[in-house]
Design an enzyme around this catalytic site. Structure first.
Site, PDB file in Angstrom:
ATOM      1  CB  CYS A  51      13.358   9.067   7.997  1.00 64.53           C
ATOM      2  SG  CYS A  51      14.481   7.910   7.212  1.00 64.53           S
ATOM      3  CE  LYS A 106      -1.840   3.077   1.874  1.00 63.76           C
ATOM      4  NZ  LYS A 106      -1.582   4.474   1.423  1.00 63.76           N
ATOM      5  CD  GLU A 108       9.853  13.370  11.047  1.00 64.79           C
ATOM      6  OE1 GLU A 108       8.687  12.958  11.186  1.00 64.79           O
ATOM      7  OE2 GLU A 108      10.763  12.679  10.552  1.00 64.79           O
ATOM      8  CD  GLU A 160      13.043   0.882  10.008  1.00 64.01           C
ATOM      9  OE1 GLU A 160      13.490   1.787  10.749  1.00 64.01           O
ATOM     10  OE2 GLU A 160      13.566  -0.240   9.921  1.00 64.01           O
TER      11      GLU A 160
HETATM   12  P1  NAD Z   1       2.458   8.769   7.101  1.00 57.39           P
HETATM   13  O1  NAD Z   1       2.567   8.093   8.408  1.00 57.39           O
HETATM   14  O2  NAD Z   1       1.491   9.874   6.956  1.00 57.39           O
HETATM   15  O3  NAD Z   1       2.052   7.702   5.973  1.00 57.39           O
HETATM   16  C1  NAD Z   1       2.829   6.561   5.705  1.00 57.39           C
HETATM   17  C2  NAD Z   1       1.935   5.489   5.102  1.00 57.39           C
HETATM   18  O4  NAD Z   1       0.981   5.072   6.072  1.00 57.39           O
HETATM   19  C3  NAD Z   1       1.127   5.970   3.889  1.00 57.39           C
HETATM   20  O5  NAD Z   1       1.084   4.934   2.928  1.00 57.39           O
HETATM   21  C4  NAD Z   1      -0.247   6.203   4.488  1.00 57.39           C
HETATM   22  O6  NAD Z   1      -1.282   6.077   3.553  1.00 57.39           O
HETATM   23  C5  NAD Z   1      -0.317   5.086   5.517  1.00 57.39           C
HETATM   24  N1  NAD Z   1      -1.282   5.291   6.600  1.00 57.39           N
HETATM   25  C6  NAD Z   1      -1.725   6.463   7.129  1.00 57.39           C
HETATM   26  N2  NAD Z   1      -2.628   6.225   8.103  1.00 57.39           N
HETATM   27  C7  NAD Z   1      -2.749   4.882   8.219  1.00 57.39           C
HETATM   28  C8  NAD Z   1      -3.523   4.012   9.041  1.00 57.39           C
HETATM   29  N3  NAD Z   1      -4.377   4.495   9.963  1.00 57.39           N
HETATM   30  N4  NAD Z   1      -3.401   2.683   8.878  1.00 57.39           N
HETATM   31  C9  NAD Z   1      -2.556   2.173   7.974  1.00 57.39           C
HETATM   32  N5  NAD Z   1      -1.809   2.939   7.138  1.00 57.39           N
HETATM   33  C10 NAD Z   1      -1.899   4.281   7.263  1.00 57.39           C
HETATM   34  O7  NAD Z   1       3.924   9.205   6.709  1.00 57.39           O
HETATM   35  P2  NAD Z   1       4.366  10.083   5.459  1.00 57.39           P
HETATM   36  O8  NAD Z   1       3.941  11.482   5.725  1.00 57.39           O
HETATM   37  O9  NAD Z   1       3.943   9.394   4.201  1.00 57.39           O
HETATM   38  O10 NAD Z   1       5.962   9.964   5.532  1.00 57.39           O
HETATM   39  C11 NAD Z   1       6.757  10.810   6.267  1.00 57.39           C
HETATM   40  C12 NAD Z   1       7.141  10.174   7.586  1.00 57.39           C
HETATM   41  O11 NAD Z   1       7.817   8.943   7.359  1.00 57.39           O
HETATM   42  C13 NAD Z   1       8.110  11.006   8.396  1.00 57.39           C
HETATM   43  O12 NAD Z   1       7.732  10.997   9.748  1.00 57.39           O
HETATM   44  C14 NAD Z   1       9.445  10.286   8.222  1.00 57.39           C
HETATM   45  O13 NAD Z   1      10.390  10.493   9.250  1.00 57.39           O
HETATM   46  C15 NAD Z   1       8.993   8.877   8.159  1.00 57.39           C
HETATM   47  N6  NAD Z   1      10.008   8.037   7.522  1.00 57.39           N
HETATM   48  C16 NAD Z   1      10.737   7.182   8.299  1.00 57.39           C
HETATM   49  C17 NAD Z   1      11.725   6.404   7.728  1.00 57.39           C
HETATM   50  C18 NAD Z   1      12.540   5.468   8.564  1.00 57.39           C
HETATM   51  O14 NAD Z   1      13.138   4.581   8.001  1.00 57.39           O
HETATM   52  N7  NAD Z   1      12.568   5.606   9.874  1.00 57.39           N
HETATM   53  C19 NAD Z   1      11.985   6.491   6.347  1.00 57.39           C
HETATM   54  C20 NAD Z   1      11.227   7.374   5.581  1.00 57.39           C
HETATM   55  C21 NAD Z   1      10.225   8.141   6.182  1.00 57.39           C
END
Ligand code: NAD
Length: 518
Positions: A293, A184, A395, A259
């Site tokens: 991230c 997804k 963040e 992550e």
């Molecule tokens: P997000 O949490 O908004 O979304 C990530 C994914 O989760 C998307 O596909 C979204 O549709 C899905 N999602 C959202 N709500 C959900 C739910 N209730 N149930 C299941 N899935 C759901 O994150 P984002 O804004 O897309 O990405 C940015 C974030 O990701 C930042 O906080 C960044 O630090 C983090 N990130 C972490 C790493 C790491 O390896 N630690 C790497 C890249 C990004």
């Protein structure tokens, strides 16, 4: 370059991919997909609902239970993975173009993503062929061995920053170990994920092994997390989303890999190589538009070099080329989506009340013609930021950095650890003893000493505290996607306490032991 660049042959609609077929949502629902330079919709994507997830999981489950993929020899699966890697590499230019268009990532930084994605497949192809498991012997009595098995259907949920490459981190090990998957991708950036379907099909991955459902997190993502036939969820995204997923996965006690977000410190000690540290800390927070991230978004600087560091840093930040993501000269492009842009800009305004603005602080001037609506933010530098400030604690995930002075190693450590996150830390010093002691004590899943963020695929990747749960990378990914069943075999006599046997009843004959002398 002043024209708004639009790649050729963009899809008229982005569909799901279930059981080897491109399909619309069962309900027909769609959502609009914007490009971050014009902030207008360029296509629609199928908006997956529970019934679409059900169909994708059913296909994956069937491929897992009855299909060849989990039962193939490691070498056969590795051949398919290597063909996938070749095909990904061959898409280098197309992928960079699509990723830049959909995410706003500068084209120069989008190049190389295909090679890194390909490398993830090659690496896990090699690893599963070389994989062997333990056998533990108790001479003459017992042999125990580990029977490593794929777990089933893995749900992979990914964010919008470097989407294709991050998807490959999960797809590589999940498929290499014989699982079947439902991916997804993030709703802001669904474009590049649709490349996987054709790549996998042409490489010979059996239908049903890879399934893709687009859609909103609260709908498609939520249904995947709650599905009883999905025992594993690998998630990369925000900490708050991770917490929701954690709660929702509890009912079925799923295996979780998380992550999450970061607010990583870069610590500049008084003996640091300042030239190298400035290059690295600029790249560390402004590359990938700051949407990284592991960004070193808090810079802690020893007071003896603080003034010089701030001056030189701000001068360079002001020179960073912001503009059209498709222009090879661009260093910072457009943020992914107007919603995210609004969030980053709100932190820029908060920062003006919390720190001393040294560079940036809003939209850049002289935006390219026709791109005035793009989600552009100037590289923004705040100095003298107190550890209680929101821009120190939270963040931002954009081109915004907070600089804070310190007077002693103890204070630097307290500042470094004084946030809820613990993803990465970057240390700049010539003093080996200090470097290793600080690395021991800093609360971060990953530490780079006198180095920016480069990573060997064998090393663990992950955060501590609010930055994550579990580590992936190398053998840890193999462990996450497999069950290590323990098989115990008695070699000698079976010494079972004989419940209910009378004293006169004969004991069972002793099993013959090889090598035992008469
Ligand atoms: P997000 O949490 O908004 O979304 C990530 C994914 O989760 C998307 O596909 C979204 O549709 C899905 N999602 C959202 N709500 C959900 C739910 N209730 N149930 C299941 N899935 C759901 O994150 P984002 O804004 O897309 O990405 C940015 C974030 O990701 C930042 O906080 C960044 O630090 C983090 N990130 C972490 C790493 C790491 O390896 N630690 C790497 C890249 C990004």
């Amino acid at each position: 370059m002043s024209q708004h660049y639009i790649p050729e042959n963009l899809p008229e609609k982005i569909q799901h991919y279930i059981n080897g077929e491109f399909v619309d949502s069962i309900s027909g629902a769609t959502f609009e997909v914007l490009d971050p330079v014009s902030n207008t919709a360029y296509t629609t994507a199928a908006a997956g609902q529970k019934e679409d997830i059900d169909a994708a999981v059913a296909a994956a489950r069937e491929a897992f239970v009855n299909g060849p993929w989990p039962r193939m020899k490691a070498r056969e699966r590795a051949r398919v993975l290597n063909r996938i890697a070749d095909a990904v590499e061959a898409q280098e230019d197309r992928l960079a173009e699509l990723e830049t268009f959909d995410t706003g990532l500068p084209i120069k930084q989008a190049r190389g993503q295909a090679q890194r994605a390909a490398e993830n497949f090659r690496f896990f192809a090699d690893l599963i062929v070389a994989q062997f498991d333990d056998a533990m012997k108790v001479p003459g009595s017992q042999l125990n061995y580990v029977n490593r098995k794929p777990i089933g259907v893995a749900g992979l949920i990914t964010p919008w920053n470097t989407p294709f490459m991050l998807e490959s981190w999960k797809l590589g090990p999940a498929l290499a170990t014989g699982n079947c998957v439902v991916l997804k991708p993030a709703e802001f950036t669904p474009l590049s994920a649709s490349l996987w379907a054709t790549i996998f099909k042409e490489a010979g991955l059996p239908d049903g092994v890879f399934n893709l459902v687009n859609g909103l997190g609260e709908e498609a993502g939520d249904a995947l997390v709650k599905h009883p036939d999905v025992p594993l969820i690998s998630f990369t995204g925000e900490t708050t989303t991770g917490q929701t997923i954690f709660r929702n996965a509890a009912e079925h006690l799923k295996g979780l890999s998380m992550e999450l977000g970061g607010k990583s410190p870069a610590v500049i000690f008084e003996d640091a190589d300042l030239d190298a540290a400035i290059d690295s800390t600029l790249f560390g927070v402004f590359s990938l538009n700051g949407e990284r991230c592991t960004a070193g978004s808090r810079i802690l600087v020893h007071r003896s070099v603080y003034h010089e560091f701030c001056e030189r840093y701000a001068a360079r930040a002001k020179n960073i080329v912001v503009g059209d993501p498709h222009d090879p000269a661009t260093e910072v492009g457009a943020l992914v989506h107007p919603e995210h842009y609004a969030k980053v800009m709100s932190y820029v305004e908060i920062g003006k009340t919390e720190g001393r603005l040294l560079a940036g602080g809003g939209r850049p001037e002289n935006l390219p013609e026709g791109q005035q609506n793009g989600s552009y933010v100037s590289p923004t530098v705040f100095a003298d930021v107190a550890p209680t400030a929101r821009i120190f604690q939270e963040e931002i995930f954009g081109p915004v950095v907070a600089i804070t002075p310190f007077d002693s190693d103890e204070e630097a450590l307290e500042l470094a650890n004084g946030v809820k996150y613990g993803l990465a830390a970057y240390l700049w010093t010539q003093d080996l003893t200090r470097a290793h002691n600080f690395a021991q004590n800093v609360e971060a899943g990953m530490v780079w000493l006198n180095s920016h963020n480069v990573r060997d695929l064998r090393t663990p990747f992950g955060g501590v505290k609010a930055s994550g749960l579990g580590h992936e990378g190398g053998y840890r990914s193999i462990d996450f996607y497999t069950d290590q069943q323990a098989v115990h075999i008695t070699l000698g006599a079976v010494h079972t306490p004989r419940f209910g046997a009378t004293a006169t009843e004969p004991a069972p004959a002793k099993t013959a032991q090889f090598g035992a002398s008469k």
